[in-house]
Design a protein around this motif. Structure first.
Motif, mmCIF file in Angstrom:
data_model
loop_
_atom_site.group_PDB
_atom_site.id
_atom_site.type_symbol
_atom_site.label_atom_id
_atom_site.label_comp_id
_atom_site.label_asym_id
_atom_site.label_seq_id
_atom_site.Cartn_x
_atom_site.Cartn_y
_atom_site.Cartn_z
ATOM 1 N N ALA A 120 4.550 7.651 2.613
ATOM 2 C CA ALA A 120 3.896 7.810 3.919
ATOM 3 C C ALA A 120 2.679 6.904 4.030
ATOM 4 C CB ALA A 120 3.502 9.268 4.128
ATOM 5 N N HIS A 121 1.898 6.819 2.956
ATOM 6 C CA HIS A 121 0.705 5.968 2.979
ATOM 7 C C HIS A 121 1.087 4.508 3.202
ATOM 8 C CE1 HIS A 121 -1.385 9.125 0.183
ATOM 9 N NE2 HIS A 121 -1.125 9.601 1.392
ATOM 10 N N ASP A 122 2.140 4.061 2.527
ATOM 11 C CA ASP A 122 2.580 2.675 2.690
ATOM 12 C C ASP A 122 2.988 2.396 4.129
ATOM 13 O OD1 ASP A 122 2.132 2.287 -0.001
ATOM 14 O OD2 ASP A 122 4.234 2.488 -0.580
ATOM 15 N N ARG A 123 3.618 3.377 4.753
ATOM 16 C CA ARG A 123 4.043 3.202 6.140
ATOM 17 C C ARG A 123 2.829 3.151 7.075
ATOM 18 N NH1 ARG A 123 7.139 7.136 6.062
ATOM 19 N NH2 ARG A 123 5.994 8.683 7.283
ATOM 20 N N ILE A 124 1.856 4.022 6.838
ATOM 21 C CA ILE A 124 0.659 4.068 7.684
ATOM 22 C C ILE A 124 -0.161 2.780 7.581
ATOM 23 C CG2 ILE A 124 -1.571 5.248 7.981
ATOM 24 C CD1 ILE A 124 -0.127 7.825 7.008
ATOM 25 N N THR A 125 -0.218 2.201 6.394
ATOM 26 C CA THR A 125 -1.085 1.031 6.165
ATOM 27 C C THR A 125 -0.334 -0.291 6.194
ATOM 28 O OG1 THR A 125 -0.816 1.206 3.748
ATOM 29 C CG2 THR A 125 -2.647 2.423 4.743
ATOM 30 N N GLU A 126 0.957 -0.254 6.454
ATOM 31 C CA GLU A 126 1.760 -1.485 6.386
ATOM 32 C C GLU A 126 1.224 -2.579 7.303
ATOM 33 O OE1 GLU A 126 6.423 -2.922 6.926
ATOM 34 O OE2 GLU A 126 5.796 -0.911 7.539
ATOM 35 N N ARG A 127 0.890 -2.214 8.519
ATOM 36 C CA ARG A 127 0.403 -3.212 9.478
ATOM 37 C C ARG A 127 -0.894 -3.851 8.999
ATOM 38 N NH1 ARG A 127 -1.274 -1.444 15.628
ATOM 39 N NH2 ARG A 127 -1.495 -3.518 16.565
ATOM 40 N N THR A 128 -1.789 -3.031 8.481
ATOM 41 C CA THR A 128 -3.086 -3.524 8.021
ATOM 42 C C THR A 128 -2.937 -4.421 6.800
ATOM 43 O OG1 THR A 128 -4.208 -1.561 8.870
ATOM 44 C CG2 THR A 128 -5.341 -2.808 7.155
ATOM 45 N N VAL A 129 -2.187 -3.967 5.814
ATOM 46 C CA VAL A 129 -2.012 -4.756 4.592
ATOM 47 C C VAL A 129 -1.316 -6.070 4.922
ATOM 48 C CG1 VAL A 129 -0.857 -4.826 2.348
ATOM 49 C CG2 VAL A 129 -2.040 -2.745 3.088
ATOM 50 N N SER A 130 -0.331 -6.043 5.821
ATOM 51 C CA SER A 130 0.372 -7.271 6.211
ATOM 52 C C SER A 130 -0.578 -8.257 6.875
ATOM 53 C CB SER A 130 1.528 -6.938 7.164
ATOM 54 O OG SER A 130 2.508 -6.169 6.522
ATOM 55 N N PHE A 131 -1.480 -7.750 7.706
ATOM 56 C CA PHE A 131 -2.450 -8.640 8.363
ATOM 57 C C PHE A 131 -3.327 -9.348 7.334
ATOM 58 C CE2 PHE A 131 -6.867 -9.141 9.758
ATOM 59 C CZ PHE A 131 -6.703 -10.072 10.776
ATOM 60 N N TYR A 132 -3.859 -8.603 6.373
ATOM 61 C CA TYR A 132 -4.767 -9.214 5.398
ATOM 62 C C TYR A 132 -4.032 -10.119 4.416
ATOM 63 C CZ TYR A 132 -8.760 -6.814 7.259
ATOM 64 O OH TYR A 132 -9.758 -6.411 8.102
ATOM 65 N N ARG A 133 -2.766 -9.858 4.180
ATOM 66 C CA ARG A 133 -1.972 -10.799 3.401
ATOM 67 C C ARG A 133 -1.728 -12.079 4.189
ATOM 68 N NH1 ARG A 133 2.297 -6.419 0.871
ATOM 69 N NH2 ARG A 133 1.084 -5.911 -1.024
ATOM 70 N N ARG A 134 -1.471 -11.918 5.470
ATOM 71 C CA ARG A 134 -1.167 -13.070 6.302
ATOM 72 C C ARG A 134 -2.350 -14.029 6.413
ATOM 73 N NH1 ARG A 134 0.509 -10.381 10.171
ATOM 74 N NH2 ARG A 134 -1.210 -10.491 11.669
ATOM 75 N N ILE A 135 -3.570 -13.488 6.519
ATOM 76 C CA ILE A 135 -4.731 -14.386 6.623
ATOM 77 C C ILE A 135 -5.194 -14.875 5.251
ATOM 78 C CG2 ILE A 135 -5.458 -13.312 8.780
ATOM 79 C CD1 ILE A 135 -7.782 -12.000 7.215
ATOM 80 N N GLY A 136 -4.656 -14.266 4.166
ATOM 81 C CA GLY A 136 -4.950 -14.760 2.828
ATOM 82 C C GLY A 136 -6.030 -14.024 2.064
ATOM 83 N N LEU A 137 -6.473 -12.865 2.577
ATOM 84 C CA LEU A 137 -7.509 -12.122 1.858
ATOM 85 C C LEU A 137 -6.910 -11.231 0.774
ATOM 86 C CD1 LEU A 137 -10.449 -11.416 1.466
ATOM 87 C CD2 LEU A 137 -10.284 -9.756 3.319
ATOM 88 N N PHE A 138 -5.764 -10.593 1.075
ATOM 89 C CA PHE A 138 -5.081 -9.775 0.060
ATOM 90 C C PHE A 138 -4.017 -10.621 -0.607
ATOM 91 C CE2 PHE A 138 -5.761 -5.325 2.177
ATOM 92 C CZ PHE A 138 -7.124 -5.468 2.011
ATOM 93 N N ASP A 139 -3.805 -10.357 -1.881
ATOM 94 C CA ASP A 139 -2.730 -11.045 -2.605
ATOM 95 C C ASP A 139 -1.380 -10.639 -2.037
ATOM 96 O OD1 ASP A 139 -4.583 -12.217 -4.252
ATOM 97 O OD2 ASP A 139 -4.469 -10.615 -5.748
#
Length: 275
Positions: free
Chosen positions: A256-275
């Motif tokens: 459930a947590h992965d589903r809730i945060t998927e959009r956020t984590v994907s955004f920060y990966r896309r801009i290059g801040l998260f691995d």
């Protein structure tokens, strides 16, 4: 940015006139979509009587809306500190609309809690120790926290707005907030991307990694706040702190947590801040 400002003008409504608050919400109805409840998918869910699940949905709604209202108050403080200051000349015209809309959101979420829950839950957020950071780093963190908070809240708003099994008042509050937050999230994404590019160009890689770690912890904090001892107590669960620990430890909740945060984590990966 100008298109977002124009959309705010075109979509403006008076929330003090827009809402029709019924005297009560049918007590037999879930107030939150079942798949959004903190117990969903867990081993304990099947043992909860239907009437207690309704009570839990009521108090988890109060918890969510209290979190949103408290979060809005804090983000308004941070935006007000920056409006009409050097470096924010371009977003300042939109800030005026953002501040007005967020103030109105804070009002109607608090109004819902007070009318139908009789109270708001207290702000129980933890504050991470502040490290010595440059103004650019602090700006990136502040607007990232705003964006993260809005994206996670919008995950709930969008789903409840579309859930025809929920009471009309619940759906309407979530529908209106989702509509406005779509603009705010688009604005936040643009601003955070620009702030990150400045930070990346002017700071060492280890400092950037430190910010990434801080924001990951902030995401975890928001998730933790969805599991409310207050809500479990008001819903009638014995030993609410122990109940919270049991629910949090259930493997189904990580999905459930992965589903809730998927959009956020994907955004920060896309801009290059998260691995």
């Amino acid at each position: 940015m100008s298109r977002l400002t124009e959309a705010s003008v075109e979509d403006y409504y008076n929330p003090y006139r827009a809402f029709r608050w019924p005297d009560e919400i049918k007590p037999a109805s879930l107030w939150m979509s079942r798949e959004l409840l903190s117990v969903h998918g867990t081993a304990v869910e099947r043992d909860i009587p239907p009437e207690q699940l309704v009570e839990l949905s009521r108090w988890e709604s109060v918890n969510l809306y209290s979190l949103i209202a408290h979060g809005i108050r804090e983000l308004l403080i941070e935006v007000m500190r920056r409006i009409h200051t050097p470096g924010y000349e371009i977003p300042t015209p939109y800030f005026h609309h953002f501040i007005g809309e967020e103030n109105e959101h804070m009002w109607f979420f608090a109004e819902f809690c007070l009318r139908y829950g009789g109270r708001m839950y207290p702000d129980r957020r933890m504050v991470f120790p502040a490290a010595e950071r440059s103004p650019e780093m602090n700006n990136l963190i502040v607007f990232s926290q705003i964006l993260i908070f809005e994206q996670i809240g919008d995950f709930f708003n969008a789903r409840m707005a579309a859930d025809q099994g929920l009471p009309d008042t619940v759906r309407e509050v979530n529908r209106i907030h989702h509509r406005d937050e779509s603009r705010h999230i688009a604005f936040g994404g643009q601003l955070v991307s620009a702030l990150f590019n400045r930070v990346k160009a002017g700071h060492p890689a280890d400092a950037v990694r430190d910010v990434a770690g801080y924001l990951r912890r902030y995401i975890d904090l928001i998730i933790q706040m969805l599991y409310s001892v207050d809500a479990y107590r008001d819903a009638g669960f014995a030993s609410p702190s122990r109940f919270r620990a049991t629910v949090l430890a259930d493997p189904a909740r990580q999905v459930a947590h992965d589903r809730i945060t998927e959009r956020t984590v994907s955004f920060y990966r896309r801009i290059g801040l998260f691995d």
